[in-house]
Design an enzyme around this catalytic site. Structure first.
Site, short mmCIF file in Angstrom:
data_model
loop_
_atom_site.label_atom_id
_atom_site.label_comp_id
_atom_site.label_asym_id
_atom_site.label_seq_id
_atom_site.Cartn_x
_atom_site.Cartn_y
_atom_site.Cartn_z
N HIS B 62 0.82 -1.22 0.00
CA HIS B 62 0.00 0.00 0.00
C HIS B 62 0.85 1.27 0.00
O HIS B 62 0.53 2.23 -0.68
CB HIS B 62 -0.98 -0.04 1.18
CG HIS B 62 -1.99 -1.13 1.03
ND1 HIS B 62 -2.33 -2.00 2.04
CD2 HIS B 62 -2.71 -1.55 -0.05
CE1 HIS B 62 -3.22 -2.87 1.60
NE2 HIS B 62 -3.47 -2.62 0.34
N ASP B 86 -9.94 -3.09 -0.48
CA ASP B 86 -9.58 -3.30 0.93
C ASP B 86 -9.28 -1.98 1.63
O ASP B 86 -9.21 -1.93 2.86
CB ASP B 86 -8.38 -4.26 1.05
CG ASP B 86 -7.16 -3.79 0.29
OD1 ASP B 86 -6.78 -2.61 0.41
OD2 ASP B 86 -6.56 -4.61 -0.43
N ASP B 137 -17.43 -0.74 -12.23
CA ASP B 137 -16.45 -1.32 -13.14
C ASP B 137 -15.38 -0.27 -13.45
O ASP B 137 -15.63 0.73 -14.13
CB ASP B 137 -17.18 -1.73 -14.43
CG ASP B 137 -16.26 -2.42 -15.43
OD1 ASP B 137 -15.03 -2.21 -15.36
OD2 ASP B 137 -16.78 -3.17 -16.28
N ASP B 155 -4.89 -0.94 -8.60
CA ASP B 155 -4.65 -1.90 -7.51
C ASP B 155 -5.55 -3.11 -7.79
O ASP B 155 -6.56 -3.31 -7.13
CB ASP B 155 -5.00 -1.23 -6.18
CG ASP B 155 -4.84 -2.17 -5.00
OD1 ASP B 155 -4.24 -3.25 -5.16
OD2 ASP B 155 -5.35 -1.83 -3.91
N THR B 157 -6.38 -7.33 -8.95
CA THR B 157 -5.94 -8.70 -8.75
C THR B 157 -5.07 -9.10 -9.94
O THR B 157 -4.80 -8.30 -10.83
CB THR B 157 -7.17 -9.63 -8.68
OG1 THR B 157 -7.94 -9.46 -9.89
CG2 THR B 157 -8.06 -9.28 -7.49
#
Lengths: 275, 275
Positions: B62, B86, B137, B155, B157
């Site tokens: 982060h 997150d 999206d 950020d 996946t």
């Protein structure tokens, strides 16, 4: 059937690697030695259930433990490796034309024997005319040496089993005695995520003996946390004062002259360990 | 009974972590979400069986995805985070006084919901007045934005499941359009040991769109290989031309002004991927 090597790097975390087959396994006089053929990393040497080196990522450790100190010293003619029986550090040391002789003292002859057999790309330079490979106690060799070496590398296992003495303050004092008056040494000092106390203690001990102390890091995927540290102690030369633009070219896959300096720039939480 | 989370990071290598208990597990509309309480890393969020973040090592990712671009841009007022549900990147972005507004667009509201519940130290800043957190999206948000943002952080996946589009050249072209004329962006681009082709491809694509392209790394123990890469594309400002001595102080555990520069000094085999 699928075989997986699983190493608990801490009580609650580890790595797992798919194994094609076990190439050799024995309890030597000093430790449990396993040679595994893995899918991801090629042949892998483990001692007491800890990865020591793999064919695929070995270059990081071996280059970083050798070239950073050898390029810090202006004339590293006589070099000692304590441990390092897989031969990877010798291979890197011999890339330096200034090195006239490199002595290696590993306590376990079986490590040398099976590295030559199953890790030829790593161990293949141990018969070089400039290499003097001995089976013996590195701690004793240091204790008996005085004013001999320009650079010493401590390529030990973790501080369990035969390597416990190699993380003691007395050992670092012995290294200082074994070095010439402008000598320097480097030791692998584990990782800052799980072994922060060890790094702090070694740093404190080395600082009390050597005028110049510095910590640098490298990324080794098969070692705990992927971030490995190396502690340097030096009587005169400072690794950060090296003029990277003047370094002679050597063939590497990880080390570069720019990285020589960048490797000493530590994450804040690692810096804080050294206070 | 002992529970262990084992993640195959490749077909033949992975990590394993001891689990105290499962806190939550569900198939969302987009991915499999698991929240685990682990011994070594504290609470851990996984998506589709891959570690996204853990309480213990989250600060590395982060901090590095936020502070490097934000300190490269002289006046980052409007910031966009694509993914990042997150909340860790928002928390770091909000440490910068110059930031007036940070929009976050994550496709999966469940990630936001369960991060707030089980990762409060990471997700706790998502209700800040300067934060605008949206479920939607990110690809479409980029496509519909023009000349709005100073800095964009991707950020995401890995490039499987909902994030596939976020590694396409069309997406980077959309980012260029969504940025102001002196804007810049950074994207997480996986690791050089197992995903070298991805890094090379992204670098090539970004280079064709942005005048300034640069790759930097950080050590993240729970991510594959422990060495993570971030690719920056910038229209004007160069991250290596930042005067580290002038950067304002912010509280960090990994990032430092010196590391801002050192993180761009790559191991040779990583450098070679960018040729």
């Amino acid at each position: 059937m699928e075989l997986w090597y699983t190493e608990k790097q801490t009580d609650s975390f580890g790595i797992t690697a798919k194994v094609k087959r076990s190439l050799h396994s024995e309890q030597t006089d000093f430790q449990k030695l396993d040679m595994l053929e893995t899918e991801e990393w090629g042949n892998m040497l483990t001692l007491d259930g800890m990865v020591m080196t793999t064919e695929r990522d070995e270059f990081v450790y071996h280059e970083m433990v050798a070239h950073v100190p050898l390029f810090t010293h202006p004339n590293p003619e006589n070099v000692l490796i304590v441990g390092g029986g897989d031969g990877g550090v010798i291979r890197e040391v011999l890339k330096h034309d200034k090195v006239k002789k490199v002595v290696l003292v590993d306590i376990d002859g079986k490590v040398i024997e099976y590295s030559k057999k199953f890790l030829p790309a790593i161990a293949g330079m141990m018969d070089d005319p400039r290499a003097d490979v001995r089976v013996g106690d590195g701690f004793m060799h240091i204790a008996e040496s005085e004013n001999i070496y320009d650079v010493i590398m401590v390529d030990s296992t973790e501080p369990v089993g035969p390597a416990v003495n190699l993380f003691s303050k007395g050992f670092y004092a012995g290294i200082a005695k074994a070095l010439k008056e402008d000598g320097l040494f480097v030791a692998q000092t584990d990782n800052p995520w799980f072994k922060s106390d060890l790094i702090a203690q070694v740093n404190k001990d080395v600082k009390e003996i050597f005028p110049v102390t510095a910590l640098y890091t490298a990324n080794i995927p098969t070692y705990p946390s992927g971030l490995w540290t190396f502690t340097m102690g030096s009587k005169v030369y400072h690794p950060k004062e090296v003029d990277a633009s003047l370094l002679p070219h050597i063939e590497t896959k990880y080390y570069t002259p720019e990285l020589h300096h960048a490797a000493f720039v530590l994450p804040k939480f690692v810096q804080d360990l050294l206070k």
